[in-house]
Design a protein around this motif. Structure first.
Motif, mmCIF file in Angstrom:
data_model
loop_
_atom_site.group_PDB
_atom_site.id
_atom_site.type_symbol
_atom_site.label_atom_id
_atom_site.label_comp_id
_atom_site.label_asym_id
_atom_site.label_seq_id
_atom_site.Cartn_x
_atom_site.Cartn_y
_atom_site.Cartn_z
ATOM 1 N N GLN A 124 21.405 17.155 -18.316
ATOM 2 C CA GLN A 124 20.323 16.243 -17.671
ATOM 3 C C GLN A 124 19.065 17.061 -17.122
ATOM 4 N N TRP A 135 22.565 15.321 -3.876
ATOM 5 C CA TRP A 135 21.973 15.719 -5.055
ATOM 6 C C TRP A 135 22.726 16.904 -5.352
ATOM 7 N N PRO A 151 19.479 14.611 -9.102
ATOM 8 C CA PRO A 151 20.178 13.602 -8.198
ATOM 9 C C PRO A 151 21.574 13.154 -8.901
ATOM 10 N N ASP A 163 21.400 9.326 -10.219
ATOM 11 C CA ASP A 163 20.185 8.879 -11.120
ATOM 12 C C ASP A 163 20.448 9.728 -12.239
ATOM 13 N N GLN A 211 18.514 9.926 -15.012
ATOM 14 C CA GLN A 211 17.179 10.198 -15.592
ATOM 15 C C GLN A 211 16.824 11.598 -15.459
ATOM 16 N N SER A 218 13.857 12.499 -12.948
ATOM 17 C CA SER A 218 13.982 12.568 -11.380
ATOM 18 C C SER A 218 14.361 14.094 -11.076
ATOM 19 N N PRO A 257 13.259 9.286 -8.248
ATOM 20 C CA PRO A 257 12.854 8.744 -6.942
ATOM 21 C C PRO A 257 11.695 9.578 -6.440
#
Length: 288
Positions: free
Chosen positions: A199, A226, A247, A250, A252, A255, A277
């Motif tokens: 990620q 986190w 994160p 999340d 994505q 982020s 976010p």
């Protein structure tokens, strides 16, 4: 104290020699072990196994003499000479056949290494001390059992630690236990570190500072949802640490956040926030 240690050396050397002889004389893999050893280069392929067996017989005989009373100075001298011969053989094997197997304390394949040579050196020292023994090892143990057992356990543990061919018996299980206890690919959240790194590397924040990075992941920890991932980097000619915040909830890449922290002062030199976010923790300014 030195007298007691010297008195225990015949027991140490005798146990090691008998263990080594067991492999050479009674293991069903002795022929294969001899074929992988430097004896093939030293005496020829046809004589390697007989020489291997002969050495085992010498080890068994001398080991038995060292264990049985009375303790003779000549036995200590013989043990020292034999151990010095082992050291010379390992030096020869490392020079002319570096891929050959030691074949010393196990039939397992283990290339000649510095550990094996250090073990042979330890046996040379133990054999030399045994020449100074003024009494038998049994009397020394009876006089000071706690200290004597501690010395014996310490020496035999050192022999095992310096024997690469025995790693499968103790080092591999120890590493497996550490993996089971620490879960190195997981932070406290149960999210694999590999997933976090993937990620991270897909994020815009990573691409924007990728040219600064000078290491793979150096450290990581989880805090308040986190995962913080640290890389060594250089920024404007100075050593820095790139601190990525990923994160855990999340997936994505957008982020991901990053801060570049000066190693010398702890000051944040650069901070790049991701997209959503929008709300998230402020990266702490800490020395790397």
């Amino acid at each position: 104290m030195i007298e007691m240690i010297a008195a225990l050396q015949p027991l140490v050397v005798g146990v090691v020699l008998i263990w080594s002889a067991r492999v050479k004389l009674f293991s069903r893999h002795a022929a294969a072990a001899a074929g992988r050893s430097a004896l093939v280069r030293l005496v020829g392929p046809d004589r390697a196994l007989p020489a291997y067996r002969l050495l085992g017989g010498v080890e068994l005989a001398l080991g038995g003499l060292l264990l049985l009373p009375p303790v003779l100075r000549s036995e200590g001298v013989a043990a020292t000479v034999l151990s010095a011969g082992f050291l010379a053989y390992l030096g020869y094997a490392r020079r002319v056949a570096p891929t050959s197997s030691c074949g010393c304390l196990s039939a397992s394949t283990a290339p000649v290494s510095g550990r094996g040579m250090a073990r042979a050196g330890l046996l040379v020292v133990a054999g030399g001390l045994s020449v100074l023994a003024g009494g038998g090892w049994l009397a020394a143990l009876a006089a000071r059992p706690v200290v004597g057992v501690t010395v014996l356990v310490g020496e035999l543990a050192a022999v095992v630690a310096l024997s690469p061919e025995l790693d499968r018996a103790w080092l591999l299980p120890l590493r497996q236990l550490r993996v089971r206890l620490t879960h190195p690919l997981r932070g406290g959240s149960g999210v694999p570190l590999l997933a976090t790194v993937q990620q991270l590397q897909l994020s815009d924040a990573y691409r924007r500072v990728a040219s600064l990075l000078r290491s793979d992941v150096r450290e990581h920890w989880d805090d308040d949802g986190w995962r913080f991932v640290l890389h060594a980097a250089r920024f404007q000619g100075r050593p820095v640490t790139a601190v990525f915040a990923v994160p855990l909830a999340d997936a994505q890449p957008g982020s991901v956040r990053v801060a570049v922290v000066d190693d010398a002062t702890g000051h944040t030199l650069l901070r790049l926030a991701g997209t959503p976010p929008a709300a998230g923790p402020h990266l702490a300014v800490v020395p790397a």
